[in-house]
Design a protein around this motif. Structure first.
Motif, PDB file in Angstrom:
ATOM      1  N   LEU A  98       8.337  -7.566   5.878  1.00 27.25           N
ATOM      2  CA  LEU A  98       9.252  -7.943   4.661  1.00 27.25           C
ATOM      3  C   LEU A  98       8.924  -9.453   4.056  1.00 27.25           C
ATOM      4  O   LEU A  98       8.556 -10.338   4.903  1.00 27.25           O
ATOM      5  N   SER A  99       9.338  -9.854   2.882  1.00 23.67           N
ATOM      6  CA  SER A  99       9.043 -10.974   2.122  1.00 23.67           C
ATOM      7  C   SER A  99      10.042 -12.270   2.476  1.00 23.67           C
ATOM      8  O   SER A  99       9.822 -13.129   2.315  1.00 23.67           O
ATOM      9  N   ASN A 100      11.241 -11.480   3.115  1.00 24.92           N
ATOM     10  CA  ASN A 100      12.480 -12.738   3.417  1.00 24.92           C
ATOM     11  C   ASN A 100      12.472 -12.620   4.835  1.00 24.92           C
ATOM     12  O   ASN A 100      12.337 -11.742   5.648  1.00 24.92           O
ATOM     13  N   ALA A 101      13.096 -13.944   5.501  1.00 25.05           N
ATOM     14  CA  ALA A 101      13.162 -14.241   6.700  1.00 25.05           C
ATOM     15  C   ALA A 101      14.354 -13.256   7.505  1.00 25.05           C
ATOM     16  O   ALA A 101      14.395 -13.252   8.647  1.00 25.05           O
ATOM     17  N   ASP A 102      15.190 -12.746   6.600  1.00 23.40           N
ATOM     18  CA  ASP A 102      16.414 -12.002   7.194  1.00 23.40           C
ATOM     19  C   ASP A 102      16.336 -10.402   6.986  1.00 23.40           C
ATOM     20  O   ASP A 102      17.028  -9.578   6.847  1.00 23.40           O
ATOM     21  N   CYS A 103      14.884  -9.853   6.625  1.00 24.66           N
ATOM     22  CA  CYS A 103      14.486  -8.472   6.676  1.00 24.66           C
ATOM     23  C   CYS A 103      14.949  -8.039   5.491  1.00 24.66           C
ATOM     24  O   CYS A 103      15.364  -6.805   5.408  1.00 24.66           O
ATOM     25  N   THR A 104      14.958  -8.757   4.533  1.00 19.43           N
ATOM     26  CA  THR A 104      15.113  -8.141   3.034  1.00 19.43           C
ATOM     27  C   THR A 104      13.900  -8.702   2.366  1.00 19.43           C
ATOM     28  O   THR A 104      12.997  -9.309   2.691  1.00 19.43           O
ATOM     29  N   GLY A 105      14.131  -8.229   0.850  1.00 11.54           N
ATOM     30  CA  GLY A 105      12.992  -8.638  -0.190  1.00 11.54           C
ATOM     31  C   GLY A 105      12.106  -7.463  -0.175  1.00 11.54           C
ATOM     32  O   GLY A 105      12.195  -6.463   0.354  1.00 11.54           O
ATOM     33  N   GLU A 106      10.813  -7.959  -0.507  1.00  8.19           N
ATOM     34  CA  GLU A 106       9.692  -6.964  -0.856  1.00  8.19           C
ATOM     35  C   GLU A 106       9.026  -6.502   0.145  1.00  8.19           C
ATOM     36  O   GLU A 106       8.989  -7.390   1.256  1.00  8.19           O
ATOM     37  N   GLY A 107       8.746  -5.255   0.389  1.00  7.46           N
ATOM     38  CA  GLY A 107       8.010  -4.635   1.727  1.00  7.46           C
ATOM     39  C   GLY A 107       6.503  -5.286   1.516  1.00  7.46           C
ATOM     40  O   GLY A 107       5.968  -5.273   0.477  1.00  7.46           O
ATOM     41  N   ARG A 108       5.880  -5.644   2.380  1.00 10.77           N
ATOM     42  CA  ARG A 108       4.640  -6.243   2.607  1.00 10.77           C
ATOM     43  C   ARG A 108       3.640  -5.091   3.140  1.00 10.77           C
ATOM     44  O   ARG A 108       2.506  -5.117   2.762  1.00 10.77           O
ATOM     45  N   ALA A 109       3.967  -4.451   4.149  1.00 16.68           N
ATOM     46  CA  ALA A 109       3.197  -3.642   4.970  1.00 16.68           C
ATOM     47  C   ALA A 109       4.043  -2.751   6.020  1.00 16.68           C
ATOM     48  O   ALA A 109       5.222  -3.332   6.641  1.00 16.68           O
ATOM     49  N   LEU A 110       3.849  -1.348   6.299  1.00 10.95           N
ATOM     50  CA  LEU A 110       4.169  -0.730   7.319  1.00 10.95           C
ATOM     51  C   LEU A 110       2.943  -0.679   8.358  1.00 10.95           C
ATOM     52  O   LEU A 110       1.961  -0.260   7.983  1.00 10.95           O
ATOM     53  N   VAL A 111       3.224  -1.168   9.799  1.00 16.62           N
ATOM     54  CA  VAL A 111       2.153  -1.164  10.673  1.00 16.62           C
ATOM     55  C   VAL A 111       2.832  -0.155  11.644  1.00 16.62           C
ATOM     56  O   VAL A 111       3.781  -0.369  12.506  1.00 16.62           O
ATOM     57  N   ARG A 112       2.138   0.876  11.691  1.00 13.90           N
ATOM     58  CA  ARG A 112       2.369   1.995  12.699  1.00 13.90           C
ATOM     59  C   ARG A 112       2.020   1.574  14.342  1.00 13.90           C
ATOM     60  O   ARG A 112       1.172   0.801  14.284  1.00 13.90           O
ATOM     61  N   PRO A 113       2.665   2.364  15.263  1.00 11.20           N
ATOM     62  CA  PRO A 113       2.322   2.183  16.707  1.00 11.20           C
ATOM     63  C   PRO A 113       0.534   2.280  16.870  1.00 11.20           C
ATOM     64  O   PRO A 113      -0.030   3.266  16.363  1.00 11.20           O
TER      65      PRO A 113
END
Length: 101
Positions: free
Chosen positions: A70-85
């Protein structure tokens, strides 16, 4: 160009689906999450990305759970990527990682 747009839209749809379908959990993921060569063992919840002075963040997800950048330090904001296992990626302007359980 169309392929990149389709890929981006697919990631966005997956992230939005997971964001709605997965409730917050206190259970940790098993394994290691590496962010800019700093390793987090069995991460859970919101992990702040250490400030490296570089706008690019390298993430390697060797856990059993997907993580959402996410784009903010507190897990809010714009989604940047989903990284799967088992995946790794480089993300621009990621500030935190949410471990999805």
């Amino acid at each position: 160009m169309m392929r990149k747009l389709a890929t981006t839209m697919g990631v966005l749809a997956a992230v939005l689906t997971l964001g709605v379908a997965v409730p917050a959990s206190a259970q940790a993921a098993s394994g290691q999450l590496a962010i800019n060569n700093q390793t987090f063992q069995d991460p859970s919840g919101c992990v702040q990305i250490p400030d490296s002075g570089n706008p690019f963040t390298h993430i390697t997800n060797d856990t059993d759970a997907p993580v959402y950048v996410l784009s903010n330090a507190d897990c809010t904001g714009e989604g940047r990527a989903l990284v799967r296992p088992g995946e790794e990626t480089v993300v621009l302007n990621g500030k935190s990682v949410l471990v999805l359980e």
